[in-house]
Design an enzyme around this catalytic site. Structure first.
Site, PDB file in Angstrom:
ATOM      1  NE  ARG A 285      -3.314  -2.631  -0.014  1.00  0.00           N
ATOM      2  CZ  ARG A 285      -4.204  -3.036  -0.905  1.00  0.00           C
ATOM      3  NH1 ARG A 285      -4.812  -2.181  -1.670  1.00  0.00           N
ATOM      4  NH2 ARG A 285      -4.467  -4.299  -1.063  1.00  0.00           N
ATOM      5  CG  LEU A 286       4.271   2.335   2.074  1.00  0.00           C
ATOM      6  CD1 LEU A 286       5.660   2.149   2.696  1.00  0.00           C
ATOM      7  CD2 LEU A 286       3.726   3.711   2.464  1.00  0.00           C
TER       8      LEU A 286
END
Ligand SMILES: Cc1cc2nc3c(=O)[nH]c(=O)nc-3n(C[C@H](O)[C@H](O)[C@H](O)COP(=O)(O)O)c2cc1C
Length: 240
Positions: free
Chosen positions: A205-206
């Site tokens: 999710r980065l």
């Protein structure tokens, strides 16, 4: 309404996402980078229409609307799509000639995993009549008739009425070589970009976000964040 359990929706990525950093750019200007991602998506089975893009327009007083169209051309001058000049989007572009485009390139199969978004913003202009006419006649005759038959975004009583209009045109033009004239209410628009954002989804999710933009006149960029690209573009990374 049925309980759709949207909050719990989550599909794990099947493949590994490549980290995408400024050092991974294939070009120091956005059209080259766009072409690389687009070609990859186009050649990926799980992506149905890589050239499908959402285009957001707004009225003069800033009320937005968005819909899908198909990209039909791209070069350094901009991105071209075709539509009806009487449609809602066209009317909004006449009064407020700026648009935002969005490509969502996503597939998650055993053989390919792509999770990307490309955002493009810019000023919009009509393509020349000659260019629209040439494109119009390159389309299948049924598509040409579709453009003629539909006064896009205006009211019609029912489906029957639409079919009737279509049949009249079929009778007039089908089975013979009479060219179908391009209606003057149909043609192309070109989005002339001043900003591209390339978004690469990451499993953790980065996500990666690299923006290319044309700097403001007289803007002094901070070289700690902003890199000088080619053809008047600068590029930089945003937090996800
Ligand atoms: C995948 C997809 C592609 C589309 N391509 C076009 C297109 O290239 N041109 C167009 O005028 N409408 C296209 N449409 C229809 C538009 O989304 C929209 O319904 C129509 O243009 C009327 O929009 P408007 O009333 O906001 O002007 C497409 C729809 C979908 C779902």
């Amino acid at each position: 309404m049925a309980n759709l359990d949207i909050a719990g929706m989550r599909k794990p990525y099947k493949g590994k996402q490549e980290v995408f950093d400024v050092g991974d750019l294939v070009a120091k200007e956005p059209f080259g980078q766009f072409t690389a991602w687009f070609e990859e998506a186009k050649n990926t089975d799980g992506i149905m229409e890589a050239n499908a893009m959402a285009i957001a327009t707004a009225t003069k007083d800033g009320k937005p609307s968005v819909r899908m169209v198909l990209m039909k051309g791209i070069d350094k001058k901009g991105i071209v799509f075709y539509t009806n000049y009487g449609s809602r989007k066209a009317q909004e572009l006449e009064e407020n000639p700026f648009a935002s485009l969005l490509f969502y390139l996503s597939t998650n199969s055993e053989t390919s995993t792509i999770s990307r978004q490309i955002r493009i913003e810019g000023r919009v202009e009509r393509v020349s009549e000659a260019e629209s006419t040439q494109y119009f006649h390159s389309r299948p005759r049924t598509s040409q008739m579709g453009a003629v038959v539909s006064q896009q975004s205006t009211l019609i009583k029912n489906r029957e009425e639409l079919d009737k209009r279509n049949q009249e045109l079929l009778d007039k033009y089908e089975g013979n070589d009479i060219p179908i004239p391009k209606p003057d209410y149909w043609g192309g628009f070109r989005v002339v970009p001043n900003r591209f954002e390339f978004w690469q989804g990451q499993t953790n999710r980065l996500h990666d976000r690299i923006v290319f933009r044309k700097p403001e006149e007289g803007e002094k960029v901070d070289p700690n964040f902003t890199h000088t690209g080619e053809e008047g573009w600068v590029y930089e990374r945003l937090m996800p």
